[in-house]
Scaffold this motif. Structure first.
Motif, PDB file in Angstrom:
ATOM      1  N   LYS A  71      -2.102   9.769 -23.112  1.00 48.80           N
ATOM      2  CA  LYS A  71      -1.738  10.800 -22.137  1.00 48.80           C
ATOM      3  C   LYS A  71      -1.547  12.142 -22.831  1.00 48.80           C
ATOM      4  O   LYS A  71      -2.000  13.175 -22.336  1.00 48.80           O
ATOM      5  CB  LYS A  71      -0.469  10.373 -21.386  1.00 48.80           C
ATOM      6  CG  LYS A  71      -0.192  11.122 -20.135  1.00 48.80           C
ATOM      7  CD  LYS A  71      -1.291  10.997 -19.092  1.00 48.80           C
ATOM      8  CE  LYS A  71      -1.438   9.636 -18.513  1.00 48.80           C
ATOM      9  NZ  LYS A  71      -2.457   9.571 -17.447  1.00 48.80           N
ATOM     10  N   TYR A 118       4.987  11.169 -17.894  1.00 52.16           N
ATOM     11  CA  TYR A 118       3.670  11.682 -17.500  1.00 52.16           C
ATOM     12  C   TYR A 118       2.752  10.581 -16.981  1.00 52.16           C
ATOM     13  O   TYR A 118       1.786  10.856 -16.271  1.00 52.16           O
ATOM     14  CB  TYR A 118       2.986  12.394 -18.679  1.00 52.16           C
ATOM     15  CG  TYR A 118       3.331  13.852 -18.793  1.00 52.16           C
ATOM     16  CD1 TYR A 118       2.576  14.821 -18.150  1.00 52.16           C
ATOM     17  CD2 TYR A 118       4.404  14.270 -19.565  1.00 52.16           C
ATOM     18  CE1 TYR A 118       2.883  16.171 -18.267  1.00 52.16           C
ATOM     19  CE2 TYR A 118       4.722  15.607 -19.696  1.00 52.16           C
ATOM     20  CZ  TYR A 118       3.957  16.556 -19.035  1.00 52.16           C
ATOM     21  OH  TYR A 118       4.268  17.885 -19.153  1.00 52.16           O
ATOM     22  N   PRO A 139       2.655   7.382 -11.572  1.00 55.73           N
ATOM     23  CA  PRO A 139       1.596   7.731 -10.619  1.00 55.73           C
ATOM     24  C   PRO A 139       2.023   8.657  -9.475  1.00 55.73           C
ATOM     25  O   PRO A 139       1.172   9.123  -8.718  1.00 55.73           O
ATOM     26  CB  PRO A 139       1.172   6.358 -10.070  1.00 55.73           C
ATOM     27  CG  PRO A 139       2.413   5.531 -10.150  1.00 55.73           C
ATOM     28  CD  PRO A 139       3.107   5.997 -11.411  1.00 55.73           C
ATOM     29  N   ASP A 186       0.242  13.920  -9.841  1.00 57.67           N
ATOM     30  CA  ASP A 186      -0.931  14.031 -10.705  1.00 57.67           C
ATOM     31  C   ASP A 186      -0.598  14.936 -11.891  1.00 57.67           C
ATOM     32  O   ASP A 186       0.437  15.630 -11.906  1.00 57.67           O
ATOM     33  CB  ASP A 186      -2.155  14.518  -9.939  1.00 57.67           C
ATOM     34  CG  ASP A 186      -1.999  15.912  -9.346  1.00 57.67           C
ATOM     35  OD1 ASP A 186      -1.080  16.667  -9.735  1.00 57.67           O
ATOM     36  OD2 ASP A 186      -2.812  16.266  -8.479  1.00 57.67           O
ATOM     37  N   LEU A 187      -1.455  14.922 -12.894  1.00 59.68           N
ATOM     38  CA  LEU A 187      -1.189  15.691 -14.114  1.00 59.68           C
ATOM     39  C   LEU A 187      -1.141  17.188 -13.854  1.00 59.68           C
ATOM     40  O   LEU A 187      -0.361  17.914 -14.475  1.00 59.68           O
ATOM     41  CB  LEU A 187      -2.233  15.366 -15.187  1.00 59.68           C
ATOM     42  CG  LEU A 187      -2.183  13.949 -15.736  1.00 59.68           C
ATOM     43  CD1 LEU A 187      -3.280  13.748 -16.764  1.00 59.68           C
ATOM     44  CD2 LEU A 187      -0.814  13.635 -16.325  1.00 59.68           C
ATOM     45  N   ARG A 188      -1.940  17.658 -12.937  1.00 59.92           N
ATOM     46  CA  ARG A 188      -1.949  19.075 -12.593  1.00 59.92           C
ATOM     47  C   ARG A 188      -0.570  19.500 -12.078  1.00 59.92           C
ATOM     48  O   ARG A 188      -0.010  20.505 -12.504  1.00 59.92           O
ATOM     49  CB  ARG A 188      -3.041  19.305 -11.548  1.00 59.92           C
ATOM     50  CG  ARG A 188      -3.389  20.725 -11.306  1.00 59.92           C
ATOM     51  CD  ARG A 188      -4.589  20.778 -10.323  1.00 59.92           C
ATOM     52  NE  ARG A 188      -4.837  22.141  -9.979  1.00 59.92           N
ATOM     53  CZ  ARG A 188      -4.068  22.851  -9.154  1.00 59.92           C
ATOM     54  NH1 ARG A 188      -3.016  22.310  -8.586  1.00 59.92           N
ATOM     55  NH2 ARG A 188      -4.360  24.111  -8.900  1.00 59.92           N
ATOM     56  N   SER A 189      -0.016  18.717 -11.165  1.00 61.31           N
ATOM     57  CA  SER A 189       1.315  19.013 -10.620  1.00 61.31           C
ATOM     58  C   SER A 189       2.384  18.944 -11.705  1.00 61.31           C
ATOM     59  O   SER A 189       3.293  19.772 -11.750  1.00 61.31           O
ATOM     60  CB  SER A 189       1.664  18.022  -9.500  1.00 61.31           C
ATOM     61  OG  SER A 189       0.740  18.137  -8.442  1.00 61.31           O
ATOM     62  N   ARG A 190       2.269  17.959 -12.582  1.00 60.53           N
ATOM     63  CA  ARG A 190       3.247  17.827 -13.660  1.00 60.53           C
ATOM     64  C   ARG A 190       3.194  19.023 -14.609  1.00 60.53           C
ATOM     65  O   ARG A 190       4.216  19.514 -15.070  1.00 60.53           O
ATOM     66  CB  ARG A 190       3.030  16.525 -14.427  1.00 60.53           C
ATOM     67  CG  ARG A 190       3.409  15.304 -13.607  1.00 60.53           C
ATOM     68  CD  ARG A 190       3.375  14.035 -14.430  1.00 60.53           C
ATOM     69  NE  ARG A 190       3.610  12.888 -13.592  1.00 60.53           N
ATOM     70  CZ  ARG A 190       4.797  12.468 -13.168  1.00 60.53           C
ATOM     71  NH1 ARG A 190       5.878  13.136 -13.502  1.00 60.53           N
ATOM     72  NH2 ARG A 190       4.911  11.414 -12.402  1.00 60.53           N
TER      73      ARG A 190
END
Length: 137
Positions: free
Chosen positions: A21, A57, A60, A63-67
């Protein structure tokens, strides 16, 4: 790692998930952070891989963009984490955020963290964008 560490710590599923990740989000910048801890705080490097990336991270629910948007906002608001902010601006761009979105998040932080924090965030973004050839510095 130090002598107290289990030789298998870096082979745990949590570590492997976290390392994957970290590389997905932060790429070389994240690897450089971990490498820079090797000779001074290898346990901190492992914790950084396992907890934020292996546990948080990897969840689920976002999403990674939001994080990464949340992370850029938090680090901007802190106002004292410029090196980490730069790594996560790279990360935000790596997972699909646009430079305009990163700047908008930083501007939003002026409301909650003040103009000095937002200005520092904007200057960090400028450095990252210039490094990536997105703007002229």
């Amino acid at each position: 790692m130090n002598d107290n560490d289990n030789d298998n710590d870096n082979d745990s599923e949590r570590f492997k998930r976290g390392w994957e990740k970290l590389r997905e989000i932060d790429g070389d910048a994240g690897e450089k952070v971990i490498e820079s801890l090797k000779n001074i705080a290898p346990d901190l490097a492992r914790y950084t891989i396992e907890f934020p990336f292996g546990d948080i991270y990897s969840r689920p629910q976002l999403d990674l963009r939001s994080r990464e948007i949340a992370t850029v906002a938090a680090l901007t608001a802190m106002g004292n984490a410029t090196p980490q902010l730069k790594v996560h601006i790279h990360g935000a761009l790596n997972v699909g955020c646009t430079p305009q979105e990163v700047v908008e998040v930083i501007i939003q932080m002026a409301v909650y963290a003040g103009f000095p924090a937002a200005l520092n965030g904007a200057f960090a973004a400028r450095e990252v964008f210039a490094e990536r050839g997105m703007i002229e510095d």
